[in-house]
Design an enzyme around this catalytic site. Sequence first.
Site, PDB file in Angstrom:
ATOM      1  N   ASN A   1     102.056   7.180  71.754  1.00 25.93           N
ATOM      2  CA  ASN A   1     101.018   7.711  70.871  1.00 25.93           C
ATOM      3  C   ASN A   1     101.539   7.932  69.453  1.00 25.93           C
ATOM      4  O   ASN A   1     100.796   7.778  68.486  1.00 25.93           O
ATOM      5  CB  ASN A   1     100.453   9.007  71.442  1.00 25.93           C
ATOM      6  CG  ASN A   1      99.448   8.740  72.550  1.00 25.93           C
ATOM      7  OD1 ASN A   1      99.495   7.700  73.204  1.00 25.93           O
ATOM      8  ND2 ASN A   1      98.542   9.667  72.769  1.00 25.93           N
TER       9      ASN A   1
ATOM     10  N   TYR B   1      99.933   6.282  66.085  1.00 31.94           N
ATOM     11  CA  TYR B   1      99.620   6.957  64.828  1.00 31.94           C
ATOM     12  C   TYR B   1     100.095   6.120  63.644  1.00 31.94           C
ATOM     13  O   TYR B   1      99.378   5.928  62.656  1.00 31.94           O
ATOM     14  CB  TYR B   1     100.313   8.326  64.770  1.00 31.94           C
ATOM     15  CG  TYR B   1      99.592   9.472  65.432  1.00 31.94           C
ATOM     16  CD1 TYR B   1      98.957   9.312  66.664  1.00 31.94           C
ATOM     17  CD2 TYR B   1      99.583  10.731  64.854  1.00 31.94           C
ATOM     18  CE1 TYR B   1      98.323  10.381  67.269  1.00 31.94           C
ATOM     19  CE2 TYR B   1      98.956  11.807  65.460  1.00 31.94           C
ATOM     20  CZ  TYR B   1      98.329  11.623  66.675  1.00 31.94           C
ATOM     21  OH  TYR B   1      97.697  12.673  67.276  1.00 31.94           O
TER      22      TYR B   1
ATOM     23  N   GLY C   1      88.457  15.506  87.883  1.00 36.27           N
ATOM     24  CA  GLY C   1      88.147  15.290  86.475  1.00 36.27           C
ATOM     25  C   GLY C   1      87.541  13.924  86.252  1.00 36.27           C
ATOM     26  O   GLY C   1      88.226  12.907  86.389  1.00 36.27           O
TER      27      GLY C   1
ATOM     28  N   MET D   1      87.870   9.014  80.912  1.00 37.52           N
ATOM     29  CA  MET D   1      88.977   8.304  81.547  1.00 37.52           C
ATOM     30  C   MET D   1      88.908   8.413  83.068  1.00 37.52           C
ATOM     31  O   MET D   1      88.945   7.407  83.772  1.00 37.52           O
ATOM     32  CB  MET D   1      90.309   8.857  81.037  1.00 37.52           C
ATOM     33  CG  MET D   1      90.588   8.555  79.585  1.00 37.52           C
ATOM     34  SD  MET D   1      91.161   6.863  79.289  1.00 37.52           S
ATOM     35  CE  MET D   1      92.901   7.039  79.652  1.00 37.52           C
ATOM     36  N   GLY D   2      88.791   9.633  83.571  1.00 35.60           N
ATOM     37  CA  GLY D   2      88.772   9.827  85.009  1.00 35.60           C
ATOM     38  C   GLY D   2      87.605   9.130  85.685  1.00 35.60           C
ATOM     39  O   GLY D   2      87.750   8.512  86.748  1.00 35.60           O
TER      40      GLY D   2
ATOM     41  N   GLY E   1      91.870   3.891  77.000  1.00 36.51           N
ATOM     42  CA  GLY E   1      90.635   4.455  76.470  1.00 36.51           C
ATOM     43  C   GLY E   1      89.399   4.001  77.219  1.00 36.51           C
ATOM     44  O   GLY E   1      89.432   3.749  78.431  1.00 36.51           O
TER      45      GLY E   1
ATOM     46  N   SER F   1      97.004   4.794  79.086  1.00 38.37           N
ATOM     47  CA  SER F   1      96.450   4.253  77.860  1.00 38.37           C
ATOM     48  C   SER F   1      95.399   3.203  78.214  1.00 38.37           C
ATOM     49  O   SER F   1      95.509   2.524  79.229  1.00 38.37           O
ATOM     50  CB  SER F   1      97.551   3.618  76.996  1.00 38.37           C
ATOM     51  OG  SER F   1      97.022   3.130  75.775  1.00 38.37           O
TER      52      SER F   1
ATOM     53  N   LYS G   1     104.705   8.063  77.161  1.00 39.43           N
ATOM     54  CA  LYS G   1     103.347   8.063  76.597  1.00 39.43           C
ATOM     55  C   LYS G   1     103.304   8.818  75.273  1.00 39.43           C
ATOM     56  O   LYS G   1     102.561   8.457  74.354  1.00 39.43           O
ATOM     57  CB  LYS G   1     102.379   8.697  77.596  1.00 39.43           C
ATOM     58  CG  LYS G   1     100.913   8.761  77.126  1.00 39.43           C
ATOM     59  CD  LYS G   1     100.350   7.394  76.776  1.00 39.43           C
ATOM     60  CE  LYS G   1      98.836   7.373  76.706  1.00 39.43           C
ATOM     61  NZ  LYS G   1      98.216   8.326  75.816  1.00 39.43           N
TER      62      LYS G   1
END
Length: 302
Positions: free
Chosen positions: A178, A182, A7, A11-12, A124, A122, A174
Site C-alpha cells: 500500500n 501511494y 463481514g 471485499m468480504g 478492491g 488486494s 500488504k
Amino acid sequence: MEFGIVGLGRMGGNMARRLAQKEIKIAITNRSFNVTEALAGETGHTACKTYADLVAALEKPRIIWLMLPAGEVTETAFSTLLPLLSPGDLVVDGANAHWQDDIPRAARCAEQGIEFADAGVSGGVWGLKNGYCIMFGGSDAAAARLKPYMEALAPTPTDGWLHAGPVGSGHYVKMVHNGIEYGMMQAIAEGFALMKDKSEFKLDLAAISELWRHGSVVRSWLLDLSADFLAEDQNLEEIAPFVADSGEGRWTALAALEQGVPTPVMSLALMMRFASQGKNDYAAKMLAKMRHGFGGHAIKKD
C-alpha cells in the site's frame, strides 16, 4: 462445510460471491442480518445471524475469515469469537491490520490450540471479476488448509497468492504494497497535473493515458483506471481535492523510520494526502504572512 466469513462489505461480500462461483459453499455472517440473508439467497451460502450460529454451522476443524475494518471492530469480533472456537480451528484476519497486532492475537489463539493467520488482500471492487491478490502469514499447516480457498479467490490457482512467511508477514507485505501504491498514484497524478497545466499544447489527457497503456514502461492497472475516468471527464471539476489515507501509508512510513530504510517517495506521497485534507492550510497561511512580513508581498484573502 468448514469455512466461514465474518463481514460482508465490499471485499468480504465479493469474496463470498467468488467462492460461490467456484462452487465452494461457506457460512456467512454480517452485522446487518438482512445483508447476510440477501447474499445467502444470491449465492446459496448458509446465512448465520450470530457468531455462535456461524461456529455451529461449520464442521470441525473450522476456518473463520474475518473481513472487517481494522482496529476496534476486528478486535471486538476476534474477542467474541475466540471463546466459541475449538482446538484445531483457524482464524484468519483479512483486514488491513497492523502486522504488530498479529503477534499477540496469534499468542491468544495458541493458548486454546487455535491457529491464526494474517492475510493482506488486494483487488478492491474488481476482485470478484479478476480475482484477488492475497499475501498471508502463518504456519505451514495453516497455509496448507488455506490453499484451496486461495486457489479459488486468486486470479488463477497458481498466480496471485503467496504464503509470505510466519504470522505477521502477510500484513507486513500488504503494508509495504500500500505504501508503494501511494507513491505510484501520486506520481501519476502529478504527471497529469503537469500536462493539464500546459494549456498552450491543448493536450488530450485521455488519449495520452490510453497511449501509455500500450508498451509504455509506466503502464499499470492504476493507469488503466485513470484512462477510463479521463475518457469521461478530463477536468474533474466536480471532484473535491481531498484524498483520505487508510492508515497503512502511515505504518509504512513509521516502519521505514524504525528500520532506518529511506522511503522518500512513499513518505512524501503520504504527506501530500495530509495536505489534501486541509492539514497544510495553516502552514500555508503562515508562509503567506512571513512572505508579506519580509517582502511586503500581497496576501490573498479568502
